[in-house]
Write a protein that holds these residues in place. Structure first.
Motif, PDB file in Angstrom:
ATOM      1  N   GLU A 125       0.749  -1.147  -0.103  1.00 28.74           N
ATOM      2  CA  GLU A 125       0.001  -0.088   0.249  1.00 28.74           C
ATOM      3  C   GLU A 125       0.821   1.167   0.080  1.00 28.74           C
ATOM      4  O   GLU A 125       0.382   2.225  -0.636  1.00 28.74           O
ATOM      5  CB  GLU A 125      -0.918   0.099   1.223  1.00 28.74           C
ATOM      6  CG  GLU A 125      -2.176  -0.177   0.967  1.00 28.74           C
ATOM      7  CD  GLU A 125      -3.140  -0.219   2.157  1.00 28.74           C
ATOM      8  OE1 GLU A 125      -3.197   0.416   3.033  1.00 28.74           O
ATOM      9  OE2 GLU A 125      -3.738  -1.347   2.174  1.00 28.74           O
ATOM     10  N   GLN A 126       1.864   1.146   0.910  1.00 28.75           N
ATOM     11  CA  GLN A 126       3.016   2.345   1.041  1.00 28.75           C
ATOM     12  C   GLN A 126       3.380   2.623  -0.673  1.00 28.75           C
ATOM     13  O   GLN A 126       3.515   3.943  -0.906  1.00 28.75           O
ATOM     14  CB  GLN A 126       3.890   2.025   1.661  1.00 28.75           C
ATOM     15  CG  GLN A 126       3.367   2.366   3.253  1.00 28.75           C
ATOM     16  CD  GLN A 126       4.592   1.806   4.373  1.00 28.75           C
ATOM     17  OE1 GLN A 126       5.397   1.379   4.145  1.00 28.75           O
ATOM     18  NE2 GLN A 126       4.444   2.221   5.732  1.00 28.75           N
ATOM     19  N   ALA A 128       2.091   1.518  -3.702  1.00 28.37           N
ATOM     20  CA  ALA A 128       1.132   1.954  -4.599  1.00 28.37           C
ATOM     21  C   ALA A 128       0.200   2.991  -4.423  1.00 28.37           C
ATOM     22  O   ALA A 128      -0.129   3.807  -5.267  1.00 28.37           O
ATOM     23  CB  ALA A 128      -0.061   0.583  -4.533  1.00 28.37           C
ATOM     24  N   TYR A 129       0.196   3.462  -2.961  1.00 26.09           N
ATOM     25  CA  TYR A 129      -0.505   4.775  -2.743  1.00 26.09           C
ATOM     26  C   TYR A 129       0.261   5.744  -1.831  1.00 26.09           C
ATOM     27  O   TYR A 129       0.056   5.746  -0.581  1.00 26.09           O
ATOM     28  CB  TYR A 129      -2.041   4.547  -1.905  1.00 26.09           C
ATOM     29  CG  TYR A 129      -2.920   3.521  -2.961  1.00 26.09           C
ATOM     30  CD1 TYR A 129      -3.490   4.029  -3.689  1.00 26.09           C
ATOM     31  CD2 TYR A 129      -2.752   2.154  -2.694  1.00 26.09           C
ATOM     32  CE1 TYR A 129      -4.516   3.133  -4.411  1.00 26.09           C
ATOM     33  CE2 TYR A 129      -3.581   1.094  -3.416  1.00 26.09           C
ATOM     34  CZ  TYR A 129      -4.538   1.835  -4.255  1.00 26.09           C
ATOM     35  OH  TYR A 129      -5.234   1.007  -5.105  1.00 26.09           O
ATOM     36  N   THR A 132      -1.011  11.052   0.563  1.00 22.15           N
ATOM     37  CA  THR A 132      -2.590  11.045   1.257  1.00 22.15           C
ATOM     38  C   THR A 132      -3.721  11.904   0.525  1.00 22.15           C
ATOM     39  O   THR A 132      -3.093  12.437  -0.523  1.00 22.15           O
ATOM     40  CB  THR A 132      -2.143  11.883   2.671  1.00 22.15           C
ATOM     41  OG1 THR A 132      -1.851  13.144   2.247  1.00 22.15           O
ATOM     42  CG2 THR A 132      -1.338  11.154   3.471  1.00 22.15           C
ATOM     43  N   ILE A 133      -4.651  11.644   0.877  1.00 21.47           N
ATOM     44  CA  ILE A 133      -5.652  12.349  -0.016  1.00 21.47           C
ATOM     45  C   ILE A 133      -5.502  13.933   0.044  1.00 21.47           C
ATOM     46  O   ILE A 133      -5.539  14.373  -1.119  1.00 21.47           O
ATOM     47  CB  ILE A 133      -7.138  11.887   0.539  1.00 21.47           C
ATOM     48  CG1 ILE A 133      -7.373  10.482  -0.057  1.00 21.47           C
ATOM     49  CG2 ILE A 133      -8.163  12.826  -0.126  1.00 21.47           C
ATOM     50  CD1 ILE A 133      -8.565   9.998   0.595  1.00 21.47           C
ATOM     51  N   MET A 136      -2.937  14.737  -2.339  1.00 22.16           N
ATOM     52  CA  MET A 136      -3.359  14.500  -3.879  1.00 22.16           C
ATOM     53  C   MET A 136      -4.384  15.735  -4.522  1.00 22.16           C
ATOM     54  O   MET A 136      -4.136  16.170  -5.579  1.00 22.16           O
ATOM     55  CB  MET A 136      -3.944  13.206  -4.002  1.00 22.16           C
ATOM     56  CG  MET A 136      -3.099  12.215  -4.312  1.00 22.16           C
ATOM     57  SD  MET A 136      -3.712  10.498  -3.918  1.00 22.16           S
ATOM     58  CE  MET A 136      -4.784  10.222  -5.379  1.00 22.16           C
TER      59      MET A 136
ATOM     60  N   ASP B 177     -12.319   1.042  -6.127  1.00 23.06           N
ATOM     61  CA  ASP B 177     -11.258   0.383  -7.094  1.00 23.06           C
ATOM     62  C   ASP B 177     -11.655  -0.896  -7.602  1.00 23.06           C
ATOM     63  O   ASP B 177     -12.689  -1.624  -7.203  1.00 23.06           O
ATOM     64  CB  ASP B 177      -9.897   0.446  -6.199  1.00 23.06           C
ATOM     65  CG  ASP B 177     -10.074  -0.721  -4.953  1.00 23.06           C
ATOM     66  OD1 ASP B 177      -9.367  -1.590  -4.833  1.00 23.06           O
ATOM     67  OD2 ASP B 177     -10.981  -0.301  -4.187  1.00 23.06           O
ATOM     68  N   MET B 201      -9.816   1.673  -1.856  1.00 20.14           N
ATOM     69  CA  MET B 201      -8.704   2.364  -1.738  1.00 20.14           C
ATOM     70  C   MET B 201      -8.983   3.669  -2.494  1.00 20.14           C
ATOM     71  O   MET B 201     -10.138   3.747  -2.968  1.00 20.14           O
ATOM     72  CB  MET B 201      -7.704   1.669  -2.917  1.00 20.14           C
ATOM     73  CG  MET B 201      -7.343   0.399  -2.066  1.00 20.14           C
ATOM     74  SD  MET B 201      -6.747   0.048  -0.593  1.00 20.14           S
ATOM     75  CE  MET B 201      -5.487   0.796  -0.262  1.00 20.14           C
ATOM     76  N   MET B 202      -8.212   4.733  -2.395  1.00 16.22           N
ATOM     77  CA  MET B 202      -8.637   6.042  -2.766  1.00 16.22           C
ATOM     78  C   MET B 202      -8.411   6.008  -4.315  1.00 16.22           C
ATOM     79  O   MET B 202      -7.699   5.322  -4.838  1.00 16.22           O
ATOM     80  CB  MET B 202      -7.425   6.876  -1.981  1.00 16.22           C
ATOM     81  CG  MET B 202      -6.232   6.409  -2.309  1.00 16.22           C
ATOM     82  SD  MET B 202      -5.075   8.043  -1.316  1.00 16.22           S
ATOM     83  CE  MET B 202      -4.555   7.274   0.084  1.00 16.22           C
ATOM     84  N   PRO B 204      -7.305   7.431  -8.042  1.00 12.60           N
ATOM     85  CA  PRO B 204      -6.045   7.756  -8.721  1.00 12.60           C
ATOM     86  C   PRO B 204      -6.010   9.102  -8.980  1.00 12.60           C
ATOM     87  O   PRO B 204      -7.034   9.936  -8.834  1.00 12.60           O
ATOM     88  CB  PRO B 204      -6.142   7.082  -9.945  1.00 12.60           C
ATOM     89  CG  PRO B 204      -7.579   6.874 -10.373  1.00 12.60           C
ATOM     90  CD  PRO B 204      -8.325   6.718  -8.974  1.00 12.60           C
TER      91      PRO B 204
END
Lengths: 258, 293
Positions: A125-126, A128-129, A132-133, A136, B177, B201-202, B204
């Motif tokens: 996860e770290q 791939a994402y 933070t929202i 972004m 997702d 998941m958030m 893209p």
């Protein structure tokens, strides 16, 4: 290979520290214990009844279905004893629990990831994402702002350039006009020359004639000389007027200084 | 140590499958021969058929059309299709269709509607592996839509939002997702897998702007700003906004999922067992932390 696979799976289960491996084969162990208990306290009637019932059920079953198929039909675990290599896999065990619930004898603890798997998932996860929202959202805003800004700048530039366009168009027209007038003047001059030469000879001469050509050259030279002189004169006059005006200016300045 | 190994070996032995047809060695001398026999030793065609490039094993290169102008070279470059295979697709459902689903009792509109309830009608197909990311609600039937619903879709236009809010409903756009979508498509199958419900998941980076925009009713937007935007839209389209606060179905209309949540009423990390009708929740601190984050 098969053995290796099994061994690997087995080891992975062992690390889960779950007692399901025993529970899968618990039936035999439990039966023995029960039998022991039964021998201590004999209940003959019950036992007889039970065996009779079983016998009746066995005789009733005329489907000739295989055991797993019959189990499947009655929504029971088709293979209470592991038979194929994949019966030991984590995926199969989880599915077994998902389908048959507690009756499958699988410890539901295997449904969740163990520590290592969890760590791996967190690491994934770290990677791939990574953002933070809010980060972004801010980034998206910044990007949008940037593109809008660049478009705005470009449009302003275009407006600025468009202001000059009328002048530039006028310049182009003027240049074309000048060229045309010059060309016209040159043509007229030439025609006049030819006319002069003809007047000189007093009769119509073929312009391809040698005599005519000589005369034309001569006249042309004369004209050029005259034009040059006229230019020189004009220049001199120009300089003179400039000098005069400068002198007048200096005189004026001197007067002012005084 | 010694006793441990023997124990391990024994438990392993107990776990090994029973001997059956599928796991015994093949018969001796039952090997398949690796050489192609010729003539009387199994000659003939060897499964390659008669005549042509099949028999001669000289296949044409891919796309070659025996002298024609090949299809893959026939059309010039078309740049407006650039990266179209990577873009997200939202298969449409119109407001009219939605109305029909509800009126024919395929969807219960007294509960919040989301992708799961639309998929469960059996009339909507979604293929997440083909980059389809959920419902796009289109404006066909916007004039006749008159039901008070709480709906969550993945994409909606301004007209659609106005139509639903005019009728007294609530709309949210939310991103799922691909793994979450796969769980939602066939919930029974998913629960039978015996795995915990994953986290959503958030979105893209190229979708985050949409889903955090209050004008689009994004699920990541500030609720205060959303209520502001509701008023703005009502003024723009010239209708009076029905008051949700005084509505008898206030609780239903204001129910929203957590950004990490996939199913209404179920949280990530839970295991649902349909056979036992049981929900299992993890107790481990680390697991709880992982699924809450």
């Amino acid at each position: 290979m098969l053995r290796f696979n099994l061994f690997r799976k087995f080891v992975s289960f062992h690390s889960r520290n779950v007692a399901f491996a025993n529970s899968r084969n618990k039936s035999t162990a439990v039966d023995i214990e029960k039998l022991d208990q039964d021998t201590t306290s004999i209940d003959v009637v019950d036992d007889e009844l039970k065996s009779r019932e079983e016998e009746i059920q066995r005789k009733r079953n005329k489907s000739r279905l295989k055991e797993p198929d019959r189990n499947f039909l009655f929504e029971k675990d088709p293979y209470p004893e592991p038979t194929r290599w994949h019966h030991g896999t984590l995926k199969y065990m989880r599915r077994l629990y998902g389908r048959y619930g507690e009756a499958s004898g699988v410890d539901p603890a295997i449904c969740w990831p163990v520590k290592e798997e969890l760590e791996e998932a967190i690491e994934y996860e770290q990677v791939a994402y990574p953002f933070t929202i809010p980060h972004m959202i801010a980034e998206a805003k910044r990007k949008r702002h940037e593109t809008e800004e660049s478009v705005k700048l470009r449009q302003e530039e275009i407006v600025k350039k468009m202001e000059k366009i009328e002048q530039m168009k006028q310049d182009v027209y003027n240049r074309i006009k000048n060229k045309e007038t010059e060309a016209k003047a040159a043509k007229e001059r030439k025609e006049r020359l030819i006319e002069e030469v003809r007047m000189h000879f007093g009769y119509t001469v073929d312009p391809r004639d040698e005599k005519f050509k000589e005369m034309l050259e001569k006249k042309e030279k004369e004209q050029k000389k005259a034009m040059k002189e006229a230019k020189k004169k004009a220049r001199e006059e120009n300089i003179m007027t400039k000098l005069l005006s400068k002198k007048a200016d200096t005189v004026k300045k001197d007067v002012n200084k005084q | 140590m010694g006793s441990n190994t023997t124990e391990k070996a024994l438990s392993m032995l107990r776990f090994l499958p029973r001997v059956c047809l599928s796991n015994i060695r093949p018969h001796p001398n039952s090997r398949i021969r690796d050489k192609r026999g010729r003539g009387q030793h199994g000659g003939d065609k060897h499964g390659c058929g008669n005549k042509g490039s099949g028999q001669r094993q000289n296949y044409m290169r891919l796309g070659y059309e025996t002298g024609n102008n090949p299809f893959y070279l026939r059309f010039p470059h078309e740049p407006y299709y650039q990266r179209h295979h990577l873009r997200r697709e939202y298969p449409p459902v119109s407001l009219l269709q939605l109305l029909k689903f509800i009126e024919l009792n395929r969807i219960d509109h007294t509960k919040p509607i989301d992708l799961v309830s639309v998929v469960n009608t059996g009339l909507y197909k979604l293929l997440p592996d083909q980059r389809q990311y959920g419902i796009q609600l289109t404006d066909e039937g916007a004039d006749v839509f008159n039901l008070k619903i709480n709906i969550e879709v993945q994409y909606a236009t301004e007209v659609v939002i106005a139509a639903i809010e005019k009728a007294g409903g609530v709309i949210t756009t939310a991103y799922y997702d691909q793994h979450s979508l796969q769980c939602m498509l066939n919930t029974k199958k998913f629960f039978e897998r015996g795995v915990p419900i994953p986290k959503r998941m958030m979105p893209p980076p190229d979708a985050i702007e949409y889903y955090s925009d209050p004008a689009k009713r994004g699920y990541l937007a500030d609720p205060d700003k959303i209520s502001e935007e509701r008023l703005v839209l009502a003024q723009k389209y010239g209708y009076s906004l029905p008051e949700i606060e005084k509505d008898p179905s206030y609780d239903m209309l204001t129910e929203r999922k957590d950004p990490r949540q996939i199913f209404y009423g179920l949280h990530p990390g839970w295991v649902v067992n349909l056979r036992d009708k049981a929900i299992l929740k993890p107790q481990d601190e680390e697991l709880l932390k992982y699924y809450a984050n």
